[in-house]
Design a protein around this motif. Sequence first.
Motif, PDB file in Angstrom:
ATOM      1  N   PHE A 232       0.830  -1.086   0.090  1.00 49.13           N
ATOM      2  CA  PHE A 232      -0.050  -0.114  -0.127  1.00 49.13           C
ATOM      3  C   PHE A 232       0.925   1.196   0.082  1.00 49.13           C
ATOM      4  N   GLY A 233       1.902   1.235   0.558  1.00 45.91           N
ATOM      5  CA  GLY A 233       2.776   2.351   0.726  1.00 45.91           C
ATOM      6  C   GLY A 233       3.703   2.555  -0.477  1.00 45.91           C
ATOM      7  N   GLN A 236       1.086   4.213  -2.634  1.00 44.96           N
ATOM      8  CA  GLN A 236       0.876   5.575  -2.352  1.00 44.96           C
ATOM      9  C   GLN A 236       2.169   6.676  -2.708  1.00 44.96           C
ATOM     10  N   SER A 239       1.593   6.908  -6.560  1.00 44.47           N
ATOM     11  CA  SER A 239       0.291   7.635  -6.977  1.00 44.47           C
ATOM     12  C   SER A 239       0.633   9.054  -6.962  1.00 44.47           C
TER      13      SER A 239
END
Length: 319
Positions: A232-233, A236, A239
Amino acid sequence: MSLLDQFYGNSKAKEALVFYQRDGRFPHGILLEGQEGCGRRTFARLIAAAALCEGEDAPCGRCRHCRKILKEIHPDVQLIAPEPGKKSFKKEQVERLRADAWVKPNEAPRKIYILCETQYMTAWAQNALLKLLEEPPAGVLFLLTCDNRFKLLETVRSRVVALTLEAPGEELAEKALLEQVPALTQQQARLAAMESSGNVGRAKRLLADEGYAAVMDKAAALCEKMEKADWFGILQVLSGFESDREGLLQCLEQVRQLLAQNTKDSFFAKKDRQYRILPLQAGQVLGIIEQGMEYARQNMGMPLLTTWLGAGIGSAFEK
Ligand SMILES: [Zn+2]
């Protein structure tokens, strides 16, 4: 300890300087040739300091002359350069030099002129300088810097001793950066040293660039997330580049350079393995990053690209 010990690489030029200093006889004119960023002005100041130094291990960096030269406030050591943004010397600069060279020094036994970027001197300016080089006022020392000696008139070249300076290489540049730039982490120093091909001046300019610093932080963040297998990091961070194709390419290039060190038993890997990423995983991620850079250059849509990268990198760390 001599100041020369802090100027990395360039042993031939340093040996020549030590020789002049021990001998007590400097040539009237020394030409420092080398690419931009490799320390020509710094080395010119070291020569000036060696020529005036009153301490042991000249240039000592501690005596009155050395200190003033390092602070760039010595009245008898003048730096003359094209004005910022301009590439040629003004006629007045050269005329002032021709008059000033005959005026006695203020506090040192001799006067020293550092003439920067002399490849931009017009033929007229070079001929004016030639007269001084041919019959220099007693004790005057001219230090010329240029990128390529063959851009100077043959008559000027034949009146000076040329020393070639080179960038010290990545390992020494990293060391120099850590010493010279406050608050730099080892990893930042390493990256900047790699990206500038071991050229300390260029690395410093990169580090002073805000855009570069921001990208470097993101590259480090990506590596940290990979180390923690934090998918997820990773997404992030990626993005954050959805509307910045150029920034993403720079960031991927930095991650690529950082990880390339993990796949081989290099100097950096031995010294401190910053990221605990296995060579196998690093190799997998490198493949994905190189493919991603290719897609970025082919104008793949950014949201799709960052997602593709995130998924690919994440899959390399699946347990
Ligand atoms: Zn000194």
